[in-house]
Design an enzyme around this catalytic site. Structure first.
Site, PDB file in Angstrom:
ATOM      1  CB  SER A 228      -3.027   6.179  -0.921  1.00 34.01           C
ATOM      2  OG  SER A 228      -3.426   5.474   0.206  1.00 34.01           O
ATOM      3  CG  ASP A 457      -3.182  -1.531  -1.628  1.00 34.53           C
ATOM      4  OD1 ASP A 457      -3.162  -1.237  -0.414  1.00 34.53           O
ATOM      5  OD2 ASP A 457      -2.892  -0.723  -2.521  1.00 34.53           O
ATOM      6  CG  HIS A 485      -0.726   1.500  -0.201  1.00 36.59           C
ATOM      7  ND1 HIS A 485      -2.000   1.362  -0.709  1.00 36.59           N
ATOM      8  CD2 HIS A 485      -0.659   2.769   0.293  1.00 36.59           C
ATOM      9  CE1 HIS A 485      -2.667   2.484  -0.519  1.00 36.59           C
ATOM     10  NE2 HIS A 485      -1.879   3.359   0.067  1.00 36.59           N
TER      11      HIS A 485
END
Length: 516
Positions: A228, A457, A485
């Protein structure tokens, strides 16, 4: 609901769920990041920085058995390295064998504001594939401003409770003013309690800290797994130190070329895509137990939007002093979008809430904010704002600018668009001017870098991974066709095998490899 640029791996959410239940970003780097690699390397070798690169780490047992902790020093201000230093928390779990040790694998779960040390101890150091843990020392450092590393502090627990309940879909001038005041007070609190560190929590500075740690660990190259927001941190390191870049995996990738407004709007669309996937699963269930109906995804969207509107007018009981209003309910739904394994909990929470009990959605919202059972908040949201607002100029200059952008956000997501747009107003009141600007990261001269994108995502839309992989001179795109995610360690043997092979053998996956 707070700033929607909160980006952290779903693996961290799952690890946190073991304690409670749970659910990015930053933009580009500071002006230092646009400097040439040569000048960055030269700065490292300067006499002023040399003591930092020559310090010794003293390890001690800590936390979970098998883990060791230490503290490293870094300059508060890299432009004045002989001035004040800061202490950064480091943890590791030594390679278990068998097989020859490759080096140290530094991990970061994202945020910004996610605790890397916590991620290592709760998940990565025990849950990463055994062959990887056998040949790497698993290492983490909490970035400056985060958790154990000079944490940014802003509000009391009671103030944070109030902040999370402020209406972020204002209907009139008074509600807009109240929301703007809440952001302004949040920023003032951060300045009051953490004014010294606020100008120095940029992603560039965190990346330079990682290079000091690389040296202290005895590694010639940095081996790194970033999820991320951690992908932006890793890409920034590669930009600054391409010749010291080893095997980098960037999972759930960000696009550093985007300005904050476009990033927030893209993320709004990403959560809409994720909700559509959840809704399709929900209305199609054989058990016919979907709280959003059983007719269509469009009907489910309308029902959720009406549910939020009803809560805006009349919050419901939760079994504690806080009631569930629209803001906390939206956050609870958002939290469940990070990982499809949380969908059953969301269905249950929505069902309960639609019968007057908001406790389930409140639990999801609390996990997103990292609020514990005693009502104490981790510093996740404080660090998140501090890094985001320093890394990129704000999306909006004030409420009028939000009003002008609302149609584009509502087009991106009829359900979440209005709230996401107003949440992006927070940096307009930040007390420190942004030092970063959006720009492409090429990292010419770096070894192959694996960029991982998931097609549905919510937090880091797939097109961001496509963009970052194309920007990086040595980028290699690996695609997971699925929900949630990030992708590594989430059930795809294809993804896990490709990444493990790269980490263990140095062989990146074939160009544009796709997995399910």
């Amino acid at each position: 609901m707070d700033s929607r640029r909160l980006l952290r791996s779903s693996a961290l959410a799952v690890a946190t769920a073991g304690l409670l239940a749970s659910g990015c970003s930053s933009g580009s780097s500071s002006t230092t990041a646009t400097a040439s690699t040569t000048s960055a390397a030269g700065a490292q070798q300067s006499a002023a920085l040399r003591p930092y690169y020559q310090q010794k780490l003293t390890w001690r047992a800590c936390g979970v058995p098998g883990f060791e902790c230490s503290t490293m020093k870094a300059p508060l201000d890299y432009d004045k390295p002989t001035g004040t230093s800061i202490n950064l928390a480091v943890a590791r779990k030594k390679a278990t064998g068998p097989g020859k040790r490759i080096g140290s694998l530094l991990v970061n779960p994202g945020g910004p504001g996610g605790t890397a040390v916590g991620y290592l101890q709760q998940y990565a150091g025990l849950g990463y594939p055994a062959p990887v843990r056998a040949r790497y020392d698993m290492v983490a450092v909490d970035p400056r401003g985060v958790a154990r590393s000079e944490p940014v502090e802003c509000l009391t627990s009671q103030e944070m409770d109030a902040y999370t309940q402020v209406d972020q879909t204002p209907d009139d001038a008074d509600e807009k003013a109240a929301l703007a005041t809440s952001f302004e007070n949040f920023a003032k609190g951060c300045e009051k309690h953490s004014g010294k560190v606020l100008p120095h929590v940029s992603t560039v500075e965190a990346a330079r800290d990682m290079d000091i740690l690389r040296q202290l660990l005895g590694d010639e190259k940095l081996y790194y797994f970033g999820a991320s927001y951690g992908t932006f941190l890793g890409a920034t390191y590669a930009e600054l130190f391409p010749d010291r870049t080893g095997r980098l995996v960037l999972d759930g990738a960000m696009d550093p070329s985007l300005p904050a407004l476009e990033m927030n709007r893209d993320q709004t669309a990403g959560f809409e895509t994720a909700f559509q996937s959840f809704a399709a699963d929900c209305v199609g269930r054989k058990e016919k137990d979907c709280p959003l109906g059983t007719t269509s995804v469009a009907d489910a969207s309308n029902r959720l939007k009406k549910f939020f509107t009803d809560l805006d007018a009349k919050p419901i009981e939760t079994g504690e002093t806080r009631k569930l209003g629209e803001a906390l309910a939206t956050t609870g739904v958002i939290a469940a979008m990070y990982d499809e394994t949380t969908w059953p909990e969301l269905r249950t929470g929505l069902t309960r809430a639609m019968h007057g009990d908001g406790g389930g959605l409140l639990t999801l919202a609390d996990s997103y904010y990292e609020r514990d059972a005693e009502g104490k908040y981790a510093n996740l949201m404080y660090a998140n704002a501090a890094v985001n607002c320093l890394d990129l100029p704000p999306s909006f200059s004030g409420p009028d600018a939000v009003d002008a952008a609302l149609p584009s956000f509502e087009k991106a997501s009829p359900v979440f668009g209005q709230g996401f747009a107003w949440a992006a107003l927070n940096c307009a009141y930040w007390p420190v001017r942004a030092t970063g600007t959006p720009h492409r990261i090429e990292a010419k001269g770096a070894a192959p870098i694996v960029v991982v994108g998931t097609t549905r995502d919510p937090a880091t839309p797939y097109k961001w991974a496509e963009s970052l992989a194309s920007q990086l001179a040595s980028g290699r795109l690996l695609t997971y066709e699925g929900d949630g995610h990030t992708a590594y360690g989430r059930g795809s043997d294809c993804i896990d095998t490709a990444i493990n092979t790269y980490l263990l053998e140095g062989t990146p996956p074939p160009a544009d490899k796709k997995c399910t």
